[in-house]
Design a protein around this motif. Structure first.
Motif, PDB file in Angstrom:
ATOM      1  N   LYS A  16      -7.440  20.667  12.469  1.00 10.85           N
ATOM      2  CA  LYS A  16      -7.424  22.287  12.320  1.00 10.85           C
ATOM      3  C   LYS A  16      -6.265  22.863  11.648  1.00 10.85           C
ATOM      4  CE  LYS A  16      -8.975  25.749  15.577  1.00 10.85           C
ATOM      5  NZ  LYS A  16      -9.204  26.570  16.839  1.00 10.85           N
ATOM      6  N   ILE A  17      -5.372  23.106  11.315  1.00 12.52           N
ATOM      7  CA  ILE A  17      -4.363  23.572  11.531  1.00 12.52           C
ATOM      8  C   ILE A  17      -4.087  23.160   9.795  1.00 12.52           C
ATOM      9  CG2 ILE A  17      -1.997  23.611  10.758  1.00 12.52           C
ATOM     10  CD1 ILE A  17      -1.850  23.805  13.338  1.00 12.52           C
ATOM     11  N   MET A  18      -4.798  22.195   9.245  1.00  9.47           N
ATOM     12  CA  MET A  18      -4.796  21.489   7.608  1.00  9.47           C
ATOM     13  C   MET A  18      -6.014  21.917   7.204  1.00  9.47           C
ATOM     14  SD  MET A  18      -1.450  20.327   7.060  1.00  9.47           S
ATOM     15  CE  MET A  18      -2.057  19.488   6.198  1.00  9.47           C
ATOM     16  N   PHE A  19      -6.915  22.312   7.612  1.00 11.47           N
ATOM     17  CA  PHE A  19      -8.126  23.166   7.312  1.00 11.47           C
ATOM     18  C   PHE A  19      -8.038  24.258   7.389  1.00 11.47           C
ATOM     19  CE2 PHE A  19     -10.291  18.698   8.044  1.00 11.47           C
ATOM     20  CZ  PHE A  19     -10.838  18.370   6.656  1.00 11.47           C
ATOM     21  N   ASN A  20      -7.673  24.769   8.024  1.00 12.02           N
ATOM     22  CA  ASN A  20      -8.185  26.079   8.126  1.00 12.02           C
ATOM     23  C   ASN A  20      -7.230  27.214   7.266  1.00 12.02           C
ATOM     24  OD1 ASN A  20     -10.611  25.601   9.529  1.00 12.02           O
ATOM     25  ND2 ASN A  20      -9.882  25.454  11.539  1.00 12.02           N
ATOM     26  N   GLN A  21      -5.965  26.434   7.608  1.00 13.26           N
ATOM     27  CA  GLN A  21      -4.430  27.384   7.185  1.00 13.26           C
ATOM     28  C   GLN A  21      -4.365  27.785   6.079  1.00 13.26           C
ATOM     29  OE1 GLN A  21      -2.297  29.169   9.160  1.00 13.26           O
ATOM     30  NE2 GLN A  21      -3.287  28.059  10.303  1.00 13.26           N
ATOM     31  N   ALA A  22      -4.555  29.078   5.239  1.00 16.44           N
ATOM     32  CA  ALA A  22      -4.105  29.606   3.891  1.00 16.44           C
ATOM     33  C   ALA A  22      -3.228  28.564   3.057  1.00 16.44           C
ATOM     34  CB  ALA A  22      -4.319  30.967   4.551  1.00 16.44           C
ATOM     35  N   PHE A  23      -2.898  27.787   2.337  1.00 17.32           N
ATOM     36  CA  PHE A  23      -2.612  27.775   1.481  1.00 17.32           C
ATOM     37  C   PHE A  23      -2.355  28.152   0.305  1.00 17.32           C
ATOM     38  CE2 PHE A  23      -2.794  23.680   4.366  1.00 17.32           C
ATOM     39  CZ  PHE A  23      -1.213  23.696   4.755  1.00 17.32           C
ATOM     40  N   PRO A  24      -1.311  28.200  -0.632  1.00 17.69           N
ATOM     41  CA  PRO A  24      -1.137  28.844  -2.315  1.00 17.69           C
ATOM     42  C   PRO A  24      -2.125  27.815  -3.015  1.00 17.69           C
ATOM     43  CG  PRO A  24       1.080  27.710  -1.633  1.00 17.69           C
ATOM     44  CD  PRO A  24       0.483  28.102  -0.456  1.00 17.69           C
ATOM     45  N   GLY A  25      -3.207  28.423  -4.037  1.00 22.58           N
ATOM     46  CA  GLY A  25      -3.538  27.957  -4.753  1.00 22.58           C
ATOM     47  C   GLY A  25      -3.023  27.375  -5.972  1.00 22.58           C
ATOM     48  N   ARG A  26      -1.621  27.336  -6.597  1.00 21.53           N
ATOM     49  CA  ARG A  26      -0.907  26.989  -7.190  1.00 21.53           C
ATOM     50  C   ARG A  26      -0.057  25.494  -7.282  1.00 21.53           C
ATOM     51  NH1 ARG A  26       3.174  31.803  -7.181  1.00 21.53           N
ATOM     52  NH2 ARG A  26       3.876  30.855  -8.971  1.00 21.53           N
ATOM     53  N   PRO A  27       0.852  24.866  -8.529  1.00 19.81           N
ATOM     54  CA  PRO A  27       1.478  24.043  -8.693  1.00 19.81           C
ATOM     55  C   PRO A  27       2.787  24.295  -7.445  1.00 19.81           C
ATOM     56  CG  PRO A  27       1.214  24.940 -10.696  1.00 19.81           C
ATOM     57  CD  PRO A  27       0.746  25.519  -9.594  1.00 19.81           C
ATOM     58  N   GLY A  28       3.254  23.453  -6.897  1.00 24.23           N
ATOM     59  CA  GLY A  28       5.108  23.964  -5.056  1.00 24.23           C
ATOM     60  C   GLY A  28       4.957  22.539  -5.603  1.00 24.23           C
ATOM     61  N   VAL A  29       5.706  22.134  -4.364  1.00 25.69           N
ATOM     62  CA  VAL A  29       6.105  20.999  -3.725  1.00 25.69           C
ATOM     63  C   VAL A  29       6.308  21.123  -2.116  1.00 25.69           C
ATOM     64  CG1 VAL A  29       7.469  20.309  -5.022  1.00 25.69           C
ATOM     65  CG2 VAL A  29       8.962  21.917  -3.680  1.00 25.69           C
ATOM     66  N   TYR A  30       6.239  20.137  -1.169  1.00 22.00           N
ATOM     67  CA  TYR A  30       5.701  20.450   0.814  1.00 22.00           C
ATOM     68  C   TYR A  30       6.205  19.408   1.251  1.00 22.00           C
ATOM     69  CZ  TYR A  30       2.043  16.612  -1.366  1.00 22.00           C
ATOM     70  OH  TYR A  30       1.232  15.533  -0.805  1.00 22.00           O
ATOM     71  N   TRP A  31       6.955  19.175   1.822  1.00 22.60           N
ATOM     72  CA  TRP A  31       7.407  18.439   2.971  1.00 22.60           C
ATOM     73  C   TRP A  31       7.337  18.177   4.285  1.00 22.60           C
ATOM     74  CZ3 TRP A  31       9.859  23.183  -0.140  1.00 22.60           C
ATOM     75  CH2 TRP A  31      10.517  23.727   1.054  1.00 22.60           C
ATOM     76  N   PHE A  32       6.941  18.072   5.411  1.00 22.99           N
ATOM     77  CA  PHE A  32       6.967  17.057   6.053  1.00 22.99           C
ATOM     78  C   PHE A  32       8.163  16.722   6.874  1.00 22.99           C
ATOM     79  CE2 PHE A  32       2.718  16.128   4.437  1.00 22.99           C
ATOM     80  CZ  PHE A  32       1.609  16.756   5.117  1.00 22.99           C
ATOM     81  N   LEU A  33       8.309  17.338   8.165  1.00 22.56           N
ATOM     82  CA  LEU A  33       9.381  16.904   9.272  1.00 22.56           C
ATOM     83  C   LEU A  33       9.144  16.968  10.443  1.00 22.56           C
ATOM     84  CD1 LEU A  33       9.793  20.094   7.720  1.00 22.56           C
ATOM     85  CD2 LEU A  33      12.073  19.528   8.111  1.00 22.56           C
ATOM     86  N   GLN A  34       9.869  16.190  10.883  1.00 22.38           N
ATOM     87  CA  GLN A  34       9.977  15.365  12.278  1.00 22.38           C
ATOM     88  C   GLN A  34      11.095  16.134  12.901  1.00 22.38           C
ATOM     89  OE1 GLN A  34      10.494  11.767  13.474  1.00 22.38           O
ATOM     90  NE2 GLN A  34       8.466  11.112  14.396  1.00 22.38           N
ATOM     91  N   GLY A  35      11.166  17.569  14.026  1.00 25.67           N
ATOM     92  CA  GLY A  35      11.794  17.895  13.973  1.00 25.67           C
ATOM     93  C   GLY A  35      12.799  18.818  12.744  1.00 25.67           C
ATOM     94  N   ARG A  36      14.154  18.020  12.608  1.00 23.69           N
ATOM     95  CA  ARG A  36      14.588  19.133  11.973  1.00 23.69           C
ATOM     96  C   ARG A  36      15.121  17.858  10.824  1.00 23.69           C
ATOM     97  NH1 ARG A  36      19.531  22.902  14.303  1.00 23.69           N
ATOM     98  NH2 ARG A  36      18.327  24.370  14.511  1.00 23.69           N
TER      99      ARG A  36
END
Length: 409
Positions: free
Chosen positions: A16-36
């Motif tokens: 639900k979060i991944m489909f409904n949240q607004a992310f910028p429609g531009r180039p970029g980087v992202y990173w997944f975390l487990q805790g810190r």
């Protein structure tokens, strides 16, 4: 550049979060975390499309499903260009060594850029470890280096005894034969390092300071050369990675861009180049594109007969004079010569007035003889550069064949 954003991944409501949240429609980087702990770093041409694709991908990819099950937090950073995203991704992967970046890459060996510590440093693509990286694609890294070399020339075989291949192409400053000082060469290498560190502001400020110092000293040619470096960098940073090569766009799209660039319908382009070594075994090459695509069946070679001394403009004039005698060949709408105003002047008097003649110069790539800017992000510009470079390779092969025959007579 945007500041980093983040969203906590609440157990049980990830999709639900991944489909409904607004992310910028531009180039970029992202990173997944487990805790810190950072467990995966990725890049995207469009952050919104990429991040929202993860739930769908998890449905058929077990490794992605495992990543999403392990992550409890997501952060991202919007950037100005895809190339910045590539450089930032490499830096973050090297910094955090995320576990999932290894298992999601199908066990491919990481690719790095290595700058040696020799007196004249070398720039190498290496495996396992290096100065910058890891990069996800050898091909992408090679494309970046190919374009960067036109802005900051470097040598593959420094401190050698003979000119290297790239010296003859004007893409090596002469470290192979000692015609450039260590200090000047080191400046080029430092600029390349700043580029891969993604320190845009520092690199631009350094070049602007260098340009002003040359201007104050009334060294106008070096100042102009630095200005061209700045212009080329500006184009390069905004280029899409796919546009570093000739994009595989529809023929109609390329044709449309050519027509818009020159202001008339460009059905046939003929591109010319001369290859020789101090005037010996001179060879001319004609490379053709029809309707926005290279047409190899129309390529032609000319062994230059009238000259045996270095005079590229005169050799170019001989080649085009002989070409124009072939009335059975289709008439060009546009003729491109490799070079500048000297080459244009040598051939223009031979060519009918209804055929446009322009030069295509290097460092940076630009049109000469016509007041038309060359946008390197367009398919038309990439086609013209491809034709010029193809003419050089085509003619050089014939020149080398003639040289080898001469050596063994």
């Amino acid at each position: 550049m945007m500041s980093p954003g983040s969203r906590p991944l609440i157990p049980g409501s990830f999709l639900k979060i991944m489909f409904n949240q607004a992310f910028p429609g531009r180039p970029g980087v992202y990173w997944f975390l487990q805790g810190r702990k950072v467990i995966y770093v990725g890049k995207a041409k469009n952050l919104s499309r990429r991040l929202k694709s993860y739930p769908r991908q998890a449905g058929f990819d077990p490794k992605t499903k495992l990543l999403l099950a392990a992550a409890d937090h997501l952060r991202w950073q919007g950037l100005d260009s895809e190339i910045e995203a590539i450089l930032t991704e490499a830096r973050l992967i090297k910094l955090y060594q995320p576990h999932f970046n290894l298992i999601l890459k199908d066990d491919k060996t990481p690719v790095y850029l290595t700058i040696t510590k020799a007196v004249y440093p070398r720039i190498l693509i290496t495996r396992q470890t290096g100065t910058f990286g890891p990069f996800s694609s050898t091909r992408t890294l090679r494309q970046i280096l190919e374009r960067l070399r036109h802005i900051f020339p470097y040598c593959d075989q420094p401190a050698g005894s003979r000119p290297c291949f790239y010296y003859h192409l004007g893409l090596c400053p002469g470290a192979c034969i000692g015609v450039i000082s260590r200090e000047t060469y080191a400046k080029n290498i430092t600029d390349i390092q700043l580029f891969f560190q993604n320190k845009k502001k520092r690199l631009v400020a350094s070049l602007k300071k260098e340009m002003l110092n040359f201007a104050k000293a009334q060294k106008y040619e070096p100042a102009q050369a630095v200005q061209k470096q700045l212009e080329a960098l500006s184009y390069f940073w905004q280029a899409r990675v796919m546009s570093l090569e000739l994009p595989r766009l529809s023929q109609d799209q390329i044709q449309l861009e050519l027509n818009q660039l020159f202001g008339f319908r460009v059905n046939r382009i003929e591109t010319y180049d001369i290859s020789n070594l101090s005037g010996t075994n001179p060879t001319g090459a004609m490379v053709v594109a029809t309707h926005g695509r290279p047409d190899k069946a129309q390529y032609r070679l000319f062994n230059i007969r009238s000259l045996a001394t270095p005079n590229d403009p005169a050799m170019m004039a001989e080649m085009i004079s002989r070409r124009l005698k072939h009335s059975e060949w289709a008439k060009p709408d546009l003729i491109i010569v490799d070079g500048g105003r000297t080459q244009i002047k040598a051939v223009k008097k031979l060519i009918p007035a209804d055929i446009m003649v322009v030069g295509l110069a290097k460092k940076p790539d630009r049109l000469v003889g016509v007041n038309k800017p060359l946008d390197l992000n367009t398919a038309a510009a990439r086609l013209l550069i491809q034709l010029r470079d193809e003419a050089h390779r085509f003619g050089r092969r014939q020149h080398l064949r003639l040289r080898s025959k001469t050596l063994f007579i």
